[in-house]
Design a protein around this motif. Structure first.
Motif, short mmCIF file in Angstrom:
data_model
loop_
_atom_site.label_atom_id
_atom_site.label_comp_id
_atom_site.label_asym_id
_atom_site.label_seq_id
_atom_site.Cartn_x
_atom_site.Cartn_y
_atom_site.Cartn_z
N ALA A 110 -8.08 -13.67 3.81
CA ALA A 110 -6.81 -13.37 2.91
C ALA A 110 -6.89 -12.43 1.82
CB ALA A 110 -6.40 -14.76 2.42
N LEU A 111 -8.17 -12.53 0.87
CA LEU A 111 -8.51 -11.78 -0.28
C LEU A 111 -8.32 -10.03 0.04
CD1 LEU A 111 -11.15 -12.59 -2.82
CD2 LEU A 111 -10.97 -10.43 -1.88
N VAL A 112 -9.03 -9.86 1.15
CA VAL A 112 -9.04 -8.54 1.70
C VAL A 112 -7.77 -7.85 1.97
CG1 VAL A 112 -10.12 -6.89 3.43
CG2 VAL A 112 -11.51 -8.59 2.21
N ASP A 113 -6.90 -8.64 2.64
CA ASP A 113 -5.78 -8.34 3.02
C ASP A 113 -4.71 -8.16 1.84
OD1 ASP A 113 -6.60 -8.07 5.79
OD2 ASP A 113 -6.03 -10.18 6.14
N VAL A 114 -4.76 -9.02 0.97
CA VAL A 114 -3.85 -8.92 -0.31
C VAL A 114 -4.38 -7.73 -0.98
CG1 VAL A 114 -3.00 -9.94 -2.22
CG2 VAL A 114 -3.30 -11.36 0.06
N ALA A 115 -5.57 -7.60 -1.31
CA ALA A 115 -6.20 -6.68 -1.97
C ALA A 115 -5.93 -5.17 -1.58
CB ALA A 115 -7.68 -6.87 -2.04
N HIS A 116 -5.85 -4.93 -0.17
CA HIS A 116 -5.33 -3.78 0.38
C HIS A 116 -3.84 -3.47 0.12
CE1 HIS A 116 -9.22 -3.65 3.04
NE2 HIS A 116 -9.55 -3.18 1.84
N ILE A 117 -3.33 -4.48 0.10
CA ILE A 117 -1.81 -4.33 -0.07
C ILE A 117 -1.18 -3.96 -1.43
CG2 ILE A 117 0.62 -5.44 -0.16
CD1 ILE A 117 -0.38 -6.90 2.34
N VAL A 118 -1.97 -4.38 -2.56
CA VAL A 118 -1.60 -4.27 -3.75
C VAL A 118 -1.48 -2.65 -4.45
CG1 VAL A 118 -2.75 -4.39 -6.16
CG2 VAL A 118 -2.88 -6.29 -4.71
N PRO A 119 -2.44 -1.96 -4.04
CA PRO A 119 -2.33 -0.40 -4.40
C PRO A 119 -1.01 0.35 -3.89
CG PRO A 119 -4.05 -0.55 -2.95
CD PRO A 119 -3.87 -1.87 -3.34
N VAL A 120 -0.75 -0.06 -2.61
CA VAL A 120 0.54 0.31 -1.93
C VAL A 120 1.94 0.06 -2.78
CG1 VAL A 120 1.86 0.18 -0.04
CG2 VAL A 120 -0.49 -0.17 0.28
N ALA A 135 8.87 -2.45 0.31
CA ALA A 135 8.88 -3.22 1.53
C ALA A 135 8.67 -2.32 2.76
CB ALA A 135 10.01 -3.94 1.87
N GLU A 136 9.23 -1.17 2.63
CA GLU A 136 8.97 -0.26 4.15
C GLU A 136 7.69 0.53 3.76
OE1 GLU A 136 13.39 1.74 4.55
OE2 GLU A 136 12.10 2.62 3.08
N ALA A 137 7.02 0.49 2.46
CA ALA A 137 5.68 1.05 2.42
C ALA A 137 4.67 0.15 2.90
CB ALA A 137 5.41 1.43 0.81
N VAL A 138 4.82 -1.08 2.58
CA VAL A 138 3.74 -2.16 2.97
C VAL A 138 3.92 -2.31 4.66
CG1 VAL A 138 3.40 -4.58 2.90
CG2 VAL A 138 3.80 -3.35 0.79
N LEU A 139 5.13 -2.21 5.17
CA LEU A 139 5.29 -2.23 6.49
C LEU A 139 4.53 -0.96 7.17
CD1 LEU A 139 8.98 -3.28 7.32
CD2 LEU A 139 6.87 -4.44 8.16
N LYS A 140 4.74 0.21 6.64
CA LYS A 140 3.82 1.59 7.26
C LYS A 140 2.38 1.27 7.04
CE LYS A 140 3.48 6.53 6.39
NZ LYS A 140 3.86 7.45 5.61
N HIS A 141 1.85 0.55 5.83
CA HIS A 141 0.48 0.18 5.67
C HIS A 141 0.02 -0.77 6.78
CE1 HIS A 141 -3.32 -1.39 3.87
NE2 HIS A 141 -2.64 -2.56 3.97
N LEU A 142 0.82 -1.66 7.09
CA LEU A 142 0.20 -2.78 8.16
C LEU A 142 0.48 -2.12 9.42
CD1 LEU A 142 2.56 -5.84 7.05
CD2 LEU A 142 0.19 -5.57 6.49
N SER A 143 1.19 -1.15 9.68
CA SER A 143 1.11 -0.39 11.02
C SER A 143 -0.02 0.28 11.20
CB SER A 143 2.42 0.47 11.38
OG SER A 143 2.31 1.66 10.08
N SER A 144 -0.56 0.88 10.08
CA SER A 144 -2.05 1.83 10.43
C SER A 144 -3.28 1.07 9.88
CB SER A 144 -1.73 2.89 9.29
OG SER A 144 -1.55 2.48 7.76
N LYS A 145 -2.99 -0.19 9.29
CA LYS A 145 -4.46 -0.92 8.98
C LYS A 145 -3.82 -2.21 9.05
CE LYS A 145 -7.57 -1.71 5.39
NZ LYS A 145 -8.78 -0.87 6.10
N LYS A 146 -4.56 -2.84 10.29
CA LYS A 146 -4.46 -4.13 10.81
C LYS A 146 -4.78 -5.31 9.87
CE LYS A 146 -3.76 -3.48 15.67
NZ LYS A 146 -4.57 -3.93 17.13
N LEU A 147 -4.47 -6.37 9.82
CA LEU A 147 -4.87 -7.48 9.12
C LEU A 147 -6.13 -8.00 9.49
CD1 LEU A 147 -1.73 -9.48 8.25
CD2 LEU A 147 -2.58 -7.77 6.63
N SER A 148 -7.19 -8.36 8.47
CA SER A 148 -8.46 -8.57 8.86
C SER A 148 -8.57 -10.05 9.07
CB SER A 148 -9.50 -8.13 7.75
OG SER A 148 -9.43 -8.95 6.65
N GLY A 149 -7.63 -10.84 8.52
CA GLY A 149 -7.84 -12.26 8.77
C GLY A 149 -8.66 -12.84 7.57
#
Length: 599
Positions: free
Chosen positions: A445-455, A429-443
């Motif tokens: 859905a597919l792209v945003d979930v795909a970018h979270i997966v490797p985290v 959870a902390e890693a995904v929060l850090k990811h969200l702080s540096s990379k804003k969601l695009s809007g």
């Protein structure tokens, strides 16, 4: 005092893999990912014929079972093998690299894995990622061990042991003859279905680099059914001589009246026998063991094997034991070679006790596959739109909720598990929060979930991490197939349902088994029926609460035993329910742990 020439397990595994390339110039090593693979461009196959192979075959697992699997890479056998550390599964990223960059995947890839949770989940993550990238991949799971009966094994099923090498040999021969993925995978599953194996050992093995365990077998004591990682077998017996020991092992393999172990009825005219050295038995003594097994098969069961294999195929380091495998030869229904024909088909791999051909030595092939195994394809937009600010707020709240319940989840897991579930969820959870702080969601859905997966894949380990990785990779594929439009709750529900279906291929867990699934399935079902996230989150909470008092069918809790399951809910289910509640804006924070009873 050390009983190993090399005490450093990392150095040991790395140098042992390198040594395979020294003894077989037809294979190469991807050292970073611990992958042994066939060099591309070898002029001829093991039959001195033009290369016909279309399907690549990949296997692997923890190190310590040599020559399986790395020394079984070669023409007529495996295309690549992925190694973990000693007795530990390789990571999903290692396996993905093998599928995507170390074999020819243009005509499909068969991934064969033994039935161990870590292997199934990590290989499963890699398979799903490869499928999402457009590669045609099939996965076959082999469980041939009858040492643990059906009642104790439950939904986990039989462990994979030495009989697995027969699946490799037969499917590898079929692939070498140019058959397609459907046929190769189908015959591999057929072989696995017709396999039974059991082992016995006079001693536990010691893993280099680890403290020496106190548990040892007493002089004259034998453990029947011991697993290849020192796992408990069916019984320990004192003073059993070889004839009685072999008799007990064959009875577990062949007694159809033993309903707990009647996994296979040997009813064909042809049976293949494999007697495997677990690593520490002399060649002389193995000969005596084989003679005893063959004699009893004929005298007591009327079985005279059409092929007898004796040697070191799958070890437990220097295990002082052996295993017996029987393959019931059946019709492959492909209109071509039989199982026995495929077993006889030439191969070239040091682990199959086959000589490396003069041609392979003399062609001095130095080619390697240098594709960058770490570079991911850029994610293309999927067309499902959502408000990025609202999505960011909901997702952040869900992740903060997971972090806040870490002490509770850790306490629950200390009672019924090994205490690491809460920390693992918090770290993810902390890693995904850090990811969200540096990379804003695009809007999208597919792209945003795909970018979270490797985290998630990088930061969450263990069984739960692999489950989340499989689920999220499947979710990306499901969102891609949905098309364009608004990412409404109903759309999410349908995609989540498809992901549940994919997850079910890799774990037998279903509602009622006391796992995170007890929170996941109710959420998806209610979201699909109502489109209301709050109602769905409450359903997940109820599902998690319902696991208190529920006896586990899967996971470490099965082996721990005790009454802890009556005292606390399933940690994974409670953590996931907390995520959903946070996403729905429902507080799940309790001022005191004693408030649990009032929840």
């Amino acid at each position: 005092m050390s009983k190993h020439f090399i005490d450093d397990p990392t150095h040991l595994v790395n140098t042992a893999l390198h040594a395979i390339t020294l003894t077989n110039p037809g294979v190469a090593l991807d050292a970073a990912n611990k992958i042994i693979y066939r060099r591309p461009g070898s002029g001829l196959d093991a039959n001195n014929a033009s290369p016909q192979q279309k399907v690549s075959i990949i296997s692997g697992g923890g190190s310590g079972h040599e020559p399986s699997f790395a020394a079984m890479v070669g023409p007529g056998l495996l295309s690549a093998a992925v190694a973990g550390t000693i007795f530990a599964s390789p990571s999903a990223e290692q396996v993905r690299a093998a599928i995507m960059a170390r074999v020819d995947n243009s005509s499909g890839v068969l991934v064969t894995v033994m039935n161990y949770t870590g292997d199934i989940l990590n290989f499963g993550v890699a398979v799903e990622k490869a499928r999402a990238a457009g590669v045609n991949v099939e996965m076959v799971v082999v469980g041939d061990d009858v040492g643990v009966g059906q009642a104790k094994a439950g939904k986990v099923g039989r462990r994979g042991i030495a009989g697995t090498v027969l699946v490799h040999k037969i499917s590898g021969a079929l692939a070498a003859q140019g058959y397609g993925l459907a046929e190769v995978a189908g015959v591999a599953r057929l072989v696995a279905k017709n396999l039974v194996s059991v082992g016995a050992s006079l001693e536990h093995v010691h893993v280099p680099g680890r403290a020496v365990a106190d548990e040892h077998l007493q002089p004259g004591e034998v453990e029947i059914g011991m697993g290849i990682h020192n796992e408990q077998g069916s019984s320990r017996e004192q003073g059993v001589k070889l004839p009685d020991l072999v008799g007990k092992m064959l009875k577990q393999l062949l007694d159809t009246n033993d309903k707990d172990r009647a996994f296979l009825t040997v009813n064909s005219n042809e049976v293949v026998l494999l007697v495997n050295n677990l690593g520490g038995v002399s060649v002389l003594e193995m000969g005596g063991i084989v003679a005893e097994v063959v004699s009893q098969l004929a005298d007591k069961y009327g079985i005279r094997p059409v092929r007898i294999l004796n040697g070191t195929y799958m070890t437990s380091l220097n295990g002082l034991g052996f295993s017996i495998s029987l393959l019931n030869v059946v019709n492959t229904d492909i209109g071509g070679p039989s199982m026995v024909d495929l077993l006889d088909y030439p191969c070239e791999a040091t682990g199959w006790s086959s000589p490396i051909s003069k041609l392979t030595w003399e062609e001095k092939n130095g080619q390697t596959r240098e594709q960058d195994a770490t570079v991911e394809e850029r994610v293309r937009p999927g067309g499902l739109k959502m408000d990025p600010e609202s999505a960011h707020a909901a997702l952040s709240a869900a992740l903060e909720a997971v972090i806040s319940v870490e002490p509770e989840v850790t306490r629950y897991d200390t009672v019924v598990g090994d205490g690491d579930c809460g920390i693992g969820l918090k770290r993810g959870a902390e890693a995904v929060l850090k990811h969200l702080s540096s990379k804003k969601l695009s809007g999208d859905a597919l792209v945003d979930v795909a970018h979270i997966v490797p985290v998630v894949e990088k930061e969450m380990d263990g069984t739960s991490g692999a489950l989340y990785a499989i689920f999220l990779n499947s979710l990306v594929a499901a969102l891609r197939s949905t098309g364009s439009g608004e990412a409404s709750p109903k759309v999410w529900a349908e995609a989540l349902k498809q992901s549940c279906d994919s997850l079910s291929k890799y774990t037998p867990a279903r509602p009622g088994d006391r796992t995170l699934v007890d929170a996941l399935y109710p959420f998806v079902e209610v979201l699909e029926n109502t489109g209301d996230v709050k109602q769905a989150a409450e359903a997940a909470k109820s599902g998690a609460e319902g696991t208190k008092g529920m006896k586990a069918s899967l996971g470490r809790t099965v082996y721990i035993g005790g009454s802890g399951f009556e005292e606390v809910p399933d940690p994974g289910a409670w953590g996931l329910a907390s995520f959903f509640l946070g996403m729905a804006g429902i507080s799940n924070k309790k001022g005191d742990e004693e408030d649990w009873e009032a929840v």
